[in-house]
Design an enzyme around this catalytic site. Structure first.
Site, PDB file in Angstrom:
ATOM      1  N   LYS A  42       0.802  -1.235   0.000  1.00 18.82           N
ATOM      2  CA  LYS A  42       0.000   0.000   0.000  1.00 18.82           C
ATOM      3  C   LYS A  42       0.835   1.286   0.000  1.00 18.82           C
ATOM      4  O   LYS A  42       0.379   2.347   0.408  1.00 18.82           O
ATOM      5  CB  LYS A  42      -0.995   0.030   1.179  1.00 18.82           C
ATOM      6  CG  LYS A  42      -1.829  -1.214   1.354  1.00 18.82           C
ATOM      7  CD  LYS A  42      -2.331  -1.813   0.055  1.00 18.82           C
ATOM      8  CE  LYS A  42      -3.398  -1.000  -0.638  1.00 18.82           C
ATOM      9  NZ  LYS A  42      -3.688  -1.623  -1.983  1.00 18.82           N
ATOM     10  N   HIS A 116       7.446  -7.472  -1.966  1.00 14.36           N
ATOM     11  CA  HIS A 116       7.144  -6.785  -0.705  1.00 14.36           C
ATOM     12  C   HIS A 116       8.056  -7.302   0.413  1.00 14.36           C
ATOM     13  O   HIS A 116       7.850  -6.985   1.582  1.00 14.36           O
ATOM     14  CB  HIS A 116       5.706  -7.065  -0.262  1.00 14.36           C
ATOM     15  CG  HIS A 116       4.658  -6.345  -1.052  1.00 14.36           C
ATOM     16  ND1 HIS A 116       4.774  -5.049  -1.472  1.00 14.36           N
ATOM     17  CD2 HIS A 116       3.433  -6.748  -1.482  1.00 14.36           C
ATOM     18  CE1 HIS A 116       3.676  -4.693  -2.116  1.00 14.36           C
ATOM     19  NE2 HIS A 116       2.847  -5.712  -2.147  1.00 14.36           N
ATOM     20  N   SER A 146      -4.635   2.974   4.188  1.00 10.99           N
ATOM     21  CA  SER A 146      -4.784   2.304   2.905  1.00 10.99           C
ATOM     22  C   SER A 146      -4.848   0.783   3.075  1.00 10.99           C
ATOM     23  O   SER A 146      -5.659   0.097   2.442  1.00 10.99           O
ATOM     24  CB  SER A 146      -3.613   2.686   1.994  1.00 10.99           C
ATOM     25  OG  SER A 146      -3.778   2.128   0.711  1.00 10.99           O
TER      26      SER A 146
HETATM   27  P1  A3P Z   1      -5.038   4.728  -1.076  1.00 12.34           P
HETATM   28  O1  A3P Z   1      -5.658   3.488  -0.519  1.00 12.34           O
HETATM   29  O2  A3P Z   1      -4.578   5.668  -0.007  1.00 12.34           O
HETATM   30  O3  A3P Z   1      -5.866   5.412  -2.096  1.00 12.34           O
HETATM   31  P2  A3P Z   1      -0.148  -0.416  -3.693  1.00 12.34           P
HETATM   32  O4  A3P Z   1      -0.138  -0.307  -5.170  1.00 12.34           O
HETATM   33  O5  A3P Z   1       1.210  -0.534  -3.097  1.00 12.34           O
HETATM   34  O6  A3P Z   1      -1.093  -1.468  -3.245  1.00 12.34           O
HETATM   35  O7  A3P Z   1      -0.662   0.973  -3.115  1.00 12.34           O
HETATM   36  C1  A3P Z   1      -2.011   1.373  -3.261  1.00 12.34           C
HETATM   37  C2  A3P Z   1      -2.150   2.822  -2.870  1.00 12.34           C
HETATM   38  O8  A3P Z   1      -1.512   3.646  -3.878  1.00 12.34           O
HETATM   39  C3  A3P Z   1      -3.603   3.240  -2.830  1.00 12.34           C
HETATM   40  O9  A3P Z   1      -3.669   4.279  -1.831  1.00 12.34           O
HETATM   41  C4  A3P Z   1      -3.795   3.773  -4.233  1.00 12.34           C
HETATM   42  O10 A3P Z   1      -4.894   4.622  -4.390  1.00 12.34           O
HETATM   43  C5  A3P Z   1      -2.489   4.524  -4.409  1.00 12.34           C
HETATM   44  N1  A3P Z   1      -2.182   4.825  -5.816  1.00 12.34           N
HETATM   45  C6  A3P Z   1      -2.190   3.986  -6.864  1.00 12.34           C
HETATM   46  N2  A3P Z   1      -1.920   4.641  -8.010  1.00 12.34           N
HETATM   47  C7  A3P Z   1      -1.706   5.942  -7.664  1.00 12.34           C
HETATM   48  C8  A3P Z   1      -1.391   7.132  -8.388  1.00 12.34           C
HETATM   49  N3  A3P Z   1      -1.232   7.112  -9.712  1.00 12.34           N
HETATM   50  N4  A3P Z   1      -1.255   8.279  -7.693  1.00 12.34           N
HETATM   51  C9  A3P Z   1      -1.418   8.312  -6.358  1.00 12.34           C
HETATM   52  N5  A3P Z   1      -1.722   7.235  -5.611  1.00 12.34           N
HETATM   53  C10 A3P Z   1      -1.877   6.056  -6.252  1.00 12.34           C
END
Ligand code: A3P
Length: 303
Positions: A42, A116, A146
Site C-alpha cells: 500500500k 514486498h 490504505s
Molecule cells: P489509497 O488506498 O490511499 O488510495 P499499492 O499499489 O502498493 O497497493 O498501493 C495502493 C495505494 O496507492 C492506494 O492508496 C492507491 O490509491 C495509491 N495509488 C495507486 N496509483 C496511484 C497514483 N497514480 N497516484 C497516487 N496514488 C496512487
C-alpha cells in the site's frame, strides 16, 4: 475454511500461499541486470510499476499495455485465460495463482521484478548480484489507512476488524509482510551499500515529473520532455483509476470486492486525518518515536 490466516517465516507474517512456495522464493536466481521494485504493501507499488513500465516503453502507451499483458499483469489471466502472463517474484498473487518465480525465470532480461519482502527475507542472489533496487516508502499513517481499506475488500487477507482493532494490529506488525517500521528501516539502512533508489510516495505526489526523472536516470534511460510529460499524465491517479490494466477491475469480486472499497481508493497524502482520532494520533506519534528512534528517515504526512 473460515478466515484466511497468515503464517510466519522468521517472525514475519506472510500469506500461507507465499510460505508454501518459500524454498522456491529463497532459491530464486537474480541476474545482475534485474531491477527489483521493493515496497511495503500500500505504498504505491502499482504506481511505481506503471511509471517504470512507461519509462521502459519510452512513454508508448500501446506498447506498455502489450508489455503489461505479456509480462506483468497477472489479472489479465482472469479476464482472458489463454494469455500467458509472466512475473512476478514474491508477490502473493503471483505465487498463489501464477507461479511467479517460474514465470520470472523465463522472462527476457533486463527483468523488472517486484517484491514486498523485507531485506532479511530477500533471496540472497539479489545482494550477490548487486541488483538495482527501487524502493518506494509511504508515511505510516496513510499506509495504515490504505492497508485497512485494502484488507476490508481483499478476501484472501484476514478481515481487519474495526478501525480501532486494526490500529493495534498494524502497530504491532501483525499484518502480511510484517512491521512497517522494520520494513522501511531495513531498506533505508542498506541503501548506501547497494544500488538503491529510495523514493517517497509523498514526493512523487508533490512533484511527479522530478521523481519520474530520477527513476529514468536510475534505469539508464534518457527521454525528452514531451515524453516525460506524457508519462506524468498517464500515471496520474485519475488515469490509473480508469485504466483496466491498473485498476484491478478484471479481478473477480470473490478476491477483490471493489464495492466495499475500490483498489484505486483515494491516492492522496493526509487521508489519515479522516481516520485517526486525536488520542490515536498521540499514541501513534509516541510509538512511532520509539520504533523509529535512531533513524534519519523523514516523512511528510501532509502536503
Ligand atoms: P489509497 O488506498 O490511499 O488510495 P499499492 O499499489 O502498493 O497497493 O498501493 C495502493 C495505494 O496507492 C492506494 O492508496 C492507491 O490509491 C495509491 N495509488 C495507486 N496509483 C496511484 C497514483 N497514480 N497516484 C497516487 N496514488 C496512487
Amino acid at each position: 475454511e473460515g478466515q484466511p490466516q497468515l503464517r510466519e517465516v522468521s517472525g514475519i507474517p506472510l500469506q500461507a500461499s507465499t510460505v508454501d512456495n518459500w524454498s522456491q522464493i529463497q532459491n530464486f536466481e537474480a541476474k545482475p541486470d534485474d531491477l527489483l521494485i521493493c515496497t511495503y504493501p500500500k505504498s504505491g507499488t502499482t504506481w511505481i510499476q506503471e511509471i517504470v513500465d512507461m519509462i521502459e516503453q519510452n512513454g508508448d502507451v500501446e506498447k506498455c499495455q502489450r508489455a503489461i499483458i505479456q509480462h506483468r499483469h497477472p489479472f489479465i489471466e482472469w479476464a482472458r485465460p489463454p494469455q500467458p502472463s509472466v512475473l512476478v517474484l514474491c508477490r502473493r498473487f503471483f505465487l498463489v495463482y501464477f507461479k511467479g518465480v517460474e514465470k520470472a525465470k523465463v522472462m527476457p532480461s533486463p527483468r523488472i521484478l517486484r517484491t514486498h519482502l523485507p531485506t532479511q527475507l530477500l533471496p540472497l542472489s539479489f545482494w550477490k548480484n548487486n541488483c538495482k533496487f527501487l524502493y518506494v516508502a509511504r508515511n505510516a499513517k496513510d499506509c495504515m489507512v490504505s492497508y485497512y481499506h485494502f484488507q476490508r475488500m481483499n478476501k484472501i487477507l484476514p478481515d481487519p476488524g474495526t478501525w480501532e482493532e486494526y490500529f493495534e494490529t498494524f502497530i504491532s506488525g501483525k499484518v502480511a509482510w510484517g512491521s512497517w517500521y522494520d520494513h522501511v528501516k531495513g531498506w533505508w539502512d542498506i541503501k548506501d551499500r547497494y544500488q538503491v533508489l529510495f523514493l517517497f510516495y509523498e514526493d512523487i505526489k508533490r512533484d511527479p515529473k522530478h521523481e519520474i526523472q530520477k527513476v529514468m536516470q536510475f534505469m539508464g534511460k534518457n527521454l525528452d520532455e514531451t515524453v516525460l510529460d506524457k508519462i506524468v499524465q498517464e500515471t496520474s491517479f485519475e488515469k490509473m483509476k480508469e485504466n483496466p490494466m491498473t485498476n484491478r477491475s478484471t479481478v473477480p469480486k470473490s478476491i477483490l470486492d471493489q464495492s466495499i472499497s475500490p483498489f484505486m481508493r483515494k491516492g492522496t497524502v493526509g487521508d489519515w486525518k479522516n481516520h485517526f482520532t486525536v488520542a490515536q494520533n498521540e499514541r501513534f506519534d509516541e510509538i512511532y518515536r520509539q520504533k523509529m528512534e535512531g533513524t534519519s528517515i523523514n516523512f511528510f504526512t501532509e502536503l
